[in-house]
Design a protein around this motif. Structure first.
Motif, PDB file in Angstrom:
ATOM      1  N   SER A  18     -11.331  28.055  26.381  1.00 19.68           N
ATOM      2  CA  SER A  18     -11.992  27.484  25.201  1.00 19.68           C
ATOM      3  C   SER A  18     -13.314  28.208  24.988  1.00 19.68           C
ATOM      4  CB  SER A  18     -12.227  25.982  25.376  1.00 19.68           C
ATOM      5  OG  SER A  18     -13.147  25.770  26.409  1.00 19.68           O
ATOM      6  N   THR A  19     -13.831  28.129  23.762  1.00 23.03           N
ATOM      7  CA  THR A  19     -15.032  28.917  23.445  1.00 23.03           C
ATOM      8  C   THR A  19     -16.294  28.074  23.366  1.00 23.03           C
ATOM      9  OG1 THR A  19     -14.708  28.568  21.091  1.00 23.03           O
ATOM     10  CG2 THR A  19     -13.668  30.533  22.056  1.00 23.03           C
ATOM     11  N   GLY A  20     -16.160  26.776  23.128  1.00 22.89           N
ATOM     12  CA  GLY A  20     -17.337  25.990  22.777  1.00 22.89           C
ATOM     13  C   GLY A  20     -17.741  26.334  21.350  1.00 22.89           C
ATOM     14  N   PRO A  21     -18.911  25.828  20.903  1.00 22.92           N
ATOM     15  CA  PRO A  21     -19.329  26.084  19.513  1.00 22.92           C
ATOM     16  C   PRO A  21     -19.420  27.577  19.211  1.00 22.92           C
ATOM     17  CG  PRO A  21     -20.694  24.404  20.529  1.00 22.92           C
ATOM     18  CD  PRO A  21     -19.839  24.953  21.616  1.00 22.92           C
ATOM     19  N   VAL A  22     -19.037  27.943  17.995  1.00 21.03           N
ATOM     20  CA  VAL A  22     -19.084  29.354  17.595  1.00 21.03           C
ATOM     21  C   VAL A  22     -19.972  29.509  16.357  1.00 21.03           C
ATOM     22  CG1 VAL A  22     -16.802  29.925  18.515  1.00 21.03           C
ATOM     23  CG2 VAL A  22     -16.996  29.076  16.173  1.00 21.03           C
ATOM     24  N   GLY A  23     -20.404  30.757  16.090  1.00 25.52           N
ATOM     25  CA  GLY A  23     -21.285  31.023  14.950  1.00 25.52           C
ATOM     26  C   GLY A  23     -20.487  31.418  13.715  1.00 25.52           C
ATOM     27  N   LEU A  24     -21.207  31.599  12.608  1.00 25.09           N
ATOM     28  CA  LEU A  24     -20.547  31.951  11.340  1.00 25.09           C
ATOM     29  C   LEU A  24     -19.794  33.272  11.430  1.00 25.09           C
ATOM     30  CD1 LEU A  24     -23.406  30.973   8.863  1.00 25.09           C
ATOM     31  CD2 LEU A  24     -21.153  29.908   8.981  1.00 25.09           C
ATOM     32  N   GLY A  25     -20.364  34.257  12.170  1.00 25.73           N
ATOM     33  CA  GLY A  25     -19.718  35.557  12.319  1.00 25.73           C
ATOM     34  C   GLY A  25     -18.757  35.582  13.496  1.00 25.73           C
ATOM     35  N   SER A  26     -19.178  34.988  14.627  1.00 21.61           N
ATOM     36  CA  SER A  26     -18.324  35.039  15.826  1.00 21.61           C
ATOM     37  C   SER A  26     -17.031  34.243  15.618  1.00 21.61           C
ATOM     38  CB  SER A  26     -19.072  34.529  17.057  1.00 21.61           C
ATOM     39  OG  SER A  26     -19.501  33.209  16.865  1.00 21.61           O
ATOM     40  N   PHE A  27     -17.047  33.304  14.667  1.00 22.90           N
ATOM     41  CA  PHE A  27     -15.812  32.573  14.311  1.00 22.90           C
ATOM     42  C   PHE A  27     -14.698  33.576  13.989  1.00 22.90           C
ATOM     43  CE2 PHE A  27     -13.106  30.642  11.000  1.00 22.90           C
ATOM     44  CZ  PHE A  27     -12.757  29.447  11.601  1.00 22.90           C
ATOM     45  N   PHE A  28     -15.038  34.605  13.224  1.00 18.78           N
ATOM     46  CA  PHE A  28     -14.029  35.599  12.834  1.00 18.78           C
ATOM     47  C   PHE A  28     -13.779  36.614  13.948  1.00 18.78           C
ATOM     48  CE2 PHE A  28     -15.968  34.371   8.696  1.00 18.78           C
ATOM     49  CZ  PHE A  28     -14.870  33.714   8.195  1.00 18.78           C
ATOM     50  N   SER A  29     -14.862  37.063  14.618  1.00 20.00           N
ATOM     51  CA  SER A  29     -14.664  38.112  15.635  1.00 20.00           C
ATOM     52  C   SER A  29     -13.840  37.569  16.808  1.00 20.00           C
ATOM     53  CB  SER A  29     -16.002  38.680  16.093  1.00 20.00           C
ATOM     54  OG  SER A  29     -16.829  37.656  16.575  1.00 20.00           O
ATOM     55  N   ILE A  30     -13.992  36.293  17.142  1.00 21.42           N
ATOM     56  CA  ILE A  30     -13.171  35.706  18.213  1.00 21.42           C
ATOM     57  C   ILE A  30     -11.713  35.609  17.753  1.00 21.42           C
ATOM     58  CG2 ILE A  30     -12.721  33.570  19.506  1.00 21.42           C
ATOM     59  CD1 ILE A  30     -15.779  33.160  19.559  1.00 21.42           C
ATOM     60  N   LEU A  31     -11.547  35.115  16.536  1.00 15.27           N
ATOM     61  CA  LEU A  31     -10.184  34.963  16.010  1.00 15.27           C
ATOM     62  C   LEU A  31      -9.483  36.322  15.888  1.00 15.27           C
ATOM     63  CD1 LEU A  31      -8.629  32.440  15.224  1.00 15.27           C
ATOM     64  CD2 LEU A  31      -9.308  32.794  12.861  1.00 15.27           C
ATOM     65  N   GLN A  32     -10.260  37.318  15.532  1.00 16.99           N
ATOM     66  CA  GLN A  32      -9.728  38.682  15.377  1.00 16.99           C
ATOM     67  C   GLN A  32      -9.041  39.162  16.661  1.00 16.99           C
ATOM     68  OE1 GLN A  32     -10.279  40.871  12.644  1.00 16.99           O
ATOM     69  NE2 GLN A  32      -9.644  42.778  13.575  1.00 16.99           N
ATOM     70  N   ASN A  33      -9.565  38.733  17.807  1.00 19.64           N
ATOM     71  CA  ASN A  33      -9.032  39.189  19.094  1.00 19.64           C
ATOM     72  C   ASN A  33      -8.220  38.111  19.808  1.00 19.64           C
ATOM     73  OD1 ASN A  33     -10.285  41.883  19.144  1.00 19.64           O
ATOM     74  ND2 ASN A  33     -12.172  40.696  19.064  1.00 19.64           N
ATOM     75  N   SER A  34      -7.758  37.121  19.066  1.00 22.74           N
ATOM     76  CA  SER A  34      -6.952  36.037  19.650  1.00 22.74           C
ATOM     77  C   SER A  34      -5.519  36.133  19.141  1.00 22.74           C
ATOM     78  CB  SER A  34      -7.536  34.676  19.244  1.00 22.74           C
ATOM     79  OG  SER A  34      -8.878  34.575  19.621  1.00 22.74           O
ATOM     80  N   LYS A  35      -4.686  35.215  19.620  1.00 23.83           N
ATOM     81  CA  LYS A  35      -3.339  35.083  19.059  1.00 23.83           C
ATOM     82  C   LYS A  35      -3.148  33.635  18.610  1.00 23.83           C
ATOM     83  CE  LYS A  35      -0.910  38.768  21.450  1.00 23.83           C
ATOM     84  NZ  LYS A  35       0.060  39.120  22.501  1.00 23.83           N
TER      85      LYS A  35
END
Lengths: 83, 654
Positions: free
Chosen positions: B327-344
């Motif tokens: 799990s990631t815990g709270p994410v930021g406006l930009g990291s929301f996308f960068s995390i998702l970009q490298n997830s499945k």
């Protein structure tokens, strides 16, 4: 009917049209460019998409300001002419 | 999924609707004249009008349709957000001020300002009606979708309820109450969407193998060799027995039907194969079987909530995060996308198999998708063409984006809002406020859609429910508030559309053909009757088009509006050579060609007529052909009728 030209509006419209057309054409012709992540892990699709929305707002503010100035100038000229 | 009404949601919902109706009746006392009924006396403050633009424009398509499409397919839904907003640039820079200067009540006023022609008024009136009714369909479909989980109503009951409330709003007070309803709804929609986005970011991401009901979907790894062993317990599949494919199932080799180890219940599984590997992943799917005269079966059991019955499991989860995080815990406006970009993320797709004349089974199966694919265009079947080799697929995309760009400034219910402010400066300022609030909301749609995609709360059968179900996964009160706002969203837009239609009927059709103009009171009476009539049509169409994604339907409305109205509007503003015959021909050609194209397209054959192989157009979206066709028609007909134009300008006759 009287149609007044609006060069300011048309100029800003053309600026936005170029940026929007660029987005559409990249997607249609070379969508693989949208996978590119140039900044902070964000891909071009998201960066360009957000930019299009933000630029629309910025241009509208610029237009509002400049058109307001234009209207003031026109009003003062009209008042001057009346005197 | 089976929806049960939550009491707090019902209470909040009725309070909200009651307040809206009360406001409408109260304001209705002030709007007795036609100027008040159709244009709120031109006294709406520009800021209020700007937010009302958002309330008018951010329809069910934006809130339910776009969020739903993003939740099911990713970035592709956001293309609509981009196109819808871009259209406001045309409205602000080209159309806003001339519209205010030239018109009084309807879109036809501006078109007809130069010619005073009965023909232009009639054509523009018919076009207004056609576009408004096309636009009404998705709003009513959205209404039915919303009321289902909120109040536990059937789809048709929801449509009927919205239709009745809207007719009441429009009939009581016209533009004054419609404006304030739209202002209220526009403000609340943007504020609550921002709250929801903040909660999504605060929640972050978590790896799961099932939805919010706690059900864990199973995946078996089985050797290919066992897949032909029918009706014997297979240890690699938990002792289940493979049912031999027969009939229509022979044409769907991607699915495996398994009988439970201890009963004859049949469940459906998707075969996920990897090239060159001897084993396959047997991934649990979900199914609905519909049989004439018998209750529906869900995952092999009777649909229901009692013991021994089943309902579809909610879905939408991340199967893998970067760096093997859980799990990631709270994410930021930009990291929301960068995390998702490298997830499945596990998305869901479906296939319907006609098992026999009276039985069909729809299988919903998992498709694990890299985040990098979700955050780029081309995942949705409608946009997949841009990644294919087919030229028409790319042209279809360009055509849709052109229609969205040109459509906004051609929508009659948006254009008449320019008559509710006092002057051109106010028209301009209110458009800027509209762009700010609408643009902010559209940025949020990407967070809302992707948040819904990973919320574990999605209904695999209905993409339109994504945003309300996302809210329900956070908090019941938030769900109630979001649903009530979404319902008011439909009310606001439908009110505007019905009012635009009523105005067109009254001024452009009825009044236009009378030797003595209608009196002020008669105009209001005709408009109210027309409102009831158009509202009735909207109710029927909302029930008939139940299953279609609302954003998709709005795309059609934009194409018709852009093709029928924009060429005439632009050429009248910028070309002195335009004649009344040219304008009439452009409206009729644009309207009929775009409507005809849509009705003959393969998409309509499949989704509306239910014919899988059909269609007579090379691609679905008409804009790239029919918008230029409108311009060309106007220019050619104007050049051919130039003499009569000069004559009509001199005599002033139609």
């Amino acid at each position: 009917m009287e149609t007044r030209s609006n060069p300011l509006g048309l100029t800003l419209f053309c600026v936005y049209l170029v940026i929007y057309t660029g987005f559409v054409l990249i997607n249609a012709a070379a969508p693989q460019f949208m996978d590119w992540t140039p900044l902070a892990g964000l891909n071009l699709a998201i960066l360009y998409g957000f930019t299009l929305i933000i630029i629309a707002f910025v241009l509208s503010i610029v237009y509002g300001f400049l058109a307001g100035q234009r209207d003031k100038q026109t009003n003062s000229e009209n008042q001057g002419g009346a005197v | 999924m089976i929806y049960e009404a939550a009491s707090e949601a019902v209470v909040l919902f009725f309070l909200f609707v009651g307040f809206t109706l009360g406001l409408s009746f109260w304001l209705g006392r002030k709007a007795k004249s036609s100027a008040g009924y159709f244009a709120a006396h031109g006294e709406i403050p520009w800021f209020v009008n700007g937010i009302a633009f958002a309330g008018d424009y951010l329809s069910a398509a934006s809130f339910l349709g776009i969020c739903g499409m993003i939740a099911f397919y990713g970035y592709d839904g956001f293309l609509y957000s981009i196109g819808y907003l871009a259209g406001w640039i045309v409205a602000l820079f080209v159309v806003a001020e001339p519209m205010k200067r030239l018109g009084k009540f309807t879109f036809a006023d501006a078109l007809d300002a130069r010619f005073n022609s009965r023909g232009i008024r009639t054509a523009a009136g018919i076009s207004t009606l056609a576009v408004s009714i096309f636009y009404l369909i998705p709003q009513m479909v959205g209404a039915g979708v919303l009321v289902q989980p909120l109040l536990g109503f059937e789809h048709w009951q929801g449509v009927l309820l919205v239709g009745a409330v809207v007719i009441m709003i429009v009939v009581t007070a016209g533009m004054v109450s419609t404006t304030w309803v739209q202002f209220l709804k526009g403000s609340l929609l943007v504020i609550f969407s921002a709250i929801l986005t903040w909660l999504i970011l605060d929640r972050g991401f978590e790896v799961k193998s099932g939805g919010e009901d706690g059900y864990q979907f199973t995946t078996w790894k089985a050797p290919r060799s066992v897949l032909k062993s029918y009706d014997v317990p297979i240890p690699e599949l938990g002792g289940r027995r493979i049912v031999k494919p027969e009939g229509a199932w022979k044409d769907s080799p991607e699915f495996l039907r398994l009988k439970d180890a201890d009963s004859d219940r049949i469940t459906y599984w998707f075969l996920e194969s990897e090239n060159g590997v001897e084993s396959v992943n047997v991934v649990e799917a979900q199914s609905i079987t519909k049989q004439t005269g018998q209750p529906d079966l869900v995952n092999g059991e009777t649909l229901g909530t009692k013991k021994g019955e089943a309902e579809l499991h909610p879905v939408g989860f991340i199967s893998q995060l970067p760096n093997e995080q859980k799990s990631t815990g709270p994410v930021g406006l930009g990291s929301f996308f960068s995390i998702l970009q490298n997830s499945k993320v596990v998305l869901w797709r479906s296939k319907t198999v006609k098992v026999s004349d009276d039985t069909t089974t729809t299988v919903y199966y998992q498709k694990e998708t890299p985040g990098s694919h979700i955050l780029r265009p081309g995942e949705h079947p409608r946009f997949a063409g841009i990644r294919g080799t087919n030229f028409w697929g790319r042209l279809n995309f360009i055509s849709l984006m052109l229609a969205l760009f040109c459509g906004t400034a051609s929508l009659p219910h948006i254009l008449i809002r320019y008559y509710t402010v006092k002057d051109e400066q106010s028209a301009r300022k209110s458009t800027i406020v509209g762009i700010a609030s609408i643009g902010f909301f559209y940025i949020l749609t990407l967070y809302l859609g992707l948040g819904a995609m990973t919320s574990g709360a999605m209904d695999v059968t209905n993409s339109n429910m994504a945003a309300p179900l996302l809210a329900r996964s956070m908090n019941t009160w938030l769900f109630a508030a979001i649903s009530a706002i979404a319902f008011t969203t439909v009310l606001g837009t439908v009110s505007g559309l019905i009012l635009a239609s009523a105005g067109a009927v009254t001024h452009d059709l009825v009044n236009n053909f009378r030797s003595h103009p209608l009196t002020d009171a008669q105009q209001v009476r005709v408009a109210k009757i027309a409102s009831v009539f158009v509202g009735g049509i909207a109710i029927v169409l909302g029930i008939v088009f139940k299953g279609l994604n609302v954003s998709y339907l709005v795309g059609w409305a934009f194409s018709v509006a852009a093709s029928a109205n924009l060429p005439a509007l632009i050429m009248i503003l910028f070309w002195r050579g335009a004649t009344r015959q040219g304008v009439i021909a452009a409206i009729i050609t644009g309207m009929t060609s775009s409507l005809g194209w849509i009705l003959l397209s393969a998409d309509t054959f499949q989704k509306v007529y239910g014919i899988d192989s059909g269609g007579y157009t090379p691609f679905t979206q008409p804009g790239i052909v029919t918008i230029p066709l409108g311009f060309v028609t106007l220019i050619i007909v104007s050049l051919l009728t130039r003499d009569s134009r000069q004559e009509s300008l001199q005599t002033g006759s139609p």
